[in-house]
Design a protein around this motif. Structure first.
Motif, PDB file in Angstrom:
ATOM      1  N   ARG A   1       3.303  14.902 -11.210  1.00  0.00           N
ATOM      2  CA  ARG A   1       3.800  15.217 -12.558  1.00  0.00           C
ATOM      3  C   ARG A   1       2.805  16.049 -13.352  1.00  0.00           C
ATOM      4  O   ARG A   1       3.179  16.709 -14.316  1.00  0.00           O
ATOM      5  CB  ARG A   1       4.107  13.926 -13.314  1.00  0.00           C
ATOM      6  N   THR A   2       1.542  16.030 -12.957  1.00  0.00           N
ATOM      7  CA  THR A   2       0.539  16.780 -13.704  1.00  0.00           C
ATOM      8  C   THR A   2       0.471  18.244 -13.290  1.00  0.00           C
ATOM      9  O   THR A   2      -0.162  19.037 -13.983  1.00  0.00           O
ATOM     10  CB  THR A   2      -0.851  16.152 -13.513  1.00  0.00           C
TER      11      THR A   2
ATOM     12  N   PRO B   1       5.339  15.904   1.102  1.00  0.00           N
ATOM     13  CA  PRO B   1       4.392  15.892   2.220  1.00  0.00           C
ATOM     14  C   PRO B   1       3.459  14.672   2.218  1.00  0.00           C
ATOM     15  O   PRO B   1       3.180  14.094   3.265  1.00  0.00           O
ATOM     16  CB  PRO B   1       3.576  17.171   2.041  1.00  0.00           C
ATOM     17  N   ILE B   2       3.028  14.281   1.038  1.00  0.00           N
ATOM     18  CA  ILE B   2       2.139  13.127   0.946  1.00  0.00           C
ATOM     19  C   ILE B   2       2.867  11.854   1.341  1.00  0.00           C
ATOM     20  O   ILE B   2       2.343  11.026   2.091  1.00  0.00           O
ATOM     21  CB  ILE B   2       1.557  13.013  -0.476  1.00  0.00           C
ATOM     22  N   LEU B   3       4.082  11.688   0.864  1.00  0.00           N
ATOM     23  CA  LEU B   3       4.848  10.495   1.211  1.00  0.00           C
ATOM     24  C   LEU B   3       5.221  10.472   2.684  1.00  0.00           C
ATOM     25  O   LEU B   3       5.250   9.405   3.301  1.00  0.00           O
ATOM     26  CB  LEU B   3       6.106  10.403   0.340  1.00  0.00           C
TER      27      LEU B   3
ATOM     28  N   GLY C   1       0.808  -1.214   0.000  1.00  0.00           N
ATOM     29  CA  GLY C   1       0.000   0.000   0.000  1.00  0.00           C
ATOM     30  C   GLY C   1       0.836   1.256   0.000  1.00  0.00           C
ATOM     31  O   GLY C   1       0.487   2.246  -0.659  1.00  0.00           O
ATOM     32  N   LEU C   2       1.947   1.242   0.728  1.00  0.00           N
ATOM     33  CA  LEU C   2       2.839   2.398   0.740  1.00  0.00           C
ATOM     34  C   LEU C   2       3.464   2.627  -0.627  1.00  0.00           C
ATOM     35  O   LEU C   2       3.518   3.766  -1.108  1.00  0.00           O
ATOM     36  CB  LEU C   2       3.930   2.226   1.796  1.00  0.00           C
TER      37      LEU C   2
ATOM     38  N   SER D   1       3.515   5.705  -5.787  1.00  0.00           N
ATOM     39  CA  SER D   1       3.425   5.809  -7.247  1.00  0.00           C
ATOM     40  C   SER D   1       2.270   6.709  -7.671  1.00  0.00           C
ATOM     41  O   SER D   1       2.397   7.475  -8.626  1.00  0.00           O
ATOM     42  CB  SER D   1       3.280   4.419  -7.870  1.00  0.00           C
ATOM     43  N   VAL D   2       1.155   6.656  -6.966  1.00  0.00           N
ATOM     44  CA  VAL D   2       0.031   7.539  -7.282  1.00  0.00           C
ATOM     45  C   VAL D   2       0.399   8.991  -7.001  1.00  0.00           C
ATOM     46  O   VAL D   2       0.079   9.889  -7.786  1.00  0.00           O
ATOM     47  CB  VAL D   2      -1.234   7.116  -6.498  1.00  0.00           C
TER      48      VAL D   2
END
Length: 91
Positions: A61-62, A73-75, A48-49, A54-55
């Motif tokens: 990138r967008t 921050p998300i990671l 899950g991590l 990857s998400v």
């Protein structure tokens, strides 16, 4: 996983009325999954991590900002949640 034989018997008698739909209402075997349960939980948390990383990279990138500024921050949050769950589930 330690209660897998209970799940199979409940599927055979879903309402608790004494049915034996699948022929597994009273199993004679008992699966002891306590040995591999922590390994399975840790593996699923790590999967899950890596999926969330990857998400997060794909979404970063967008945007117009640099990719690392969006993912750090998300990671960090995902890593903290994963470590907390590892501590709670595996000990």
């Amino acid at each position: 996983v330690p209660k897998l034989n209970y799940v199979v018997s409940v599927l055979s008698d879903p309402l608790g009325w004494g049915w034996n739909l699948l022929g597994t209402a009273h199993p004679t075997w008992s699966l002891d999954g306590a040995g591999f349960s922590p390994i399975l939980q840790a593996g699923l948390l790590l999967v899950g991590l890596s999926w969330s990383a990857s998400v997060a990279q794909r979404l970063a990138r967008t945007s117009e900002r640099p990719a690392w500024r969006g993912t750090v921050p998300i990671l960090a949050f995902c890593l903290m949640v994963t470590l907390a769950m590892l501590w709670l589930l595996v000990g």
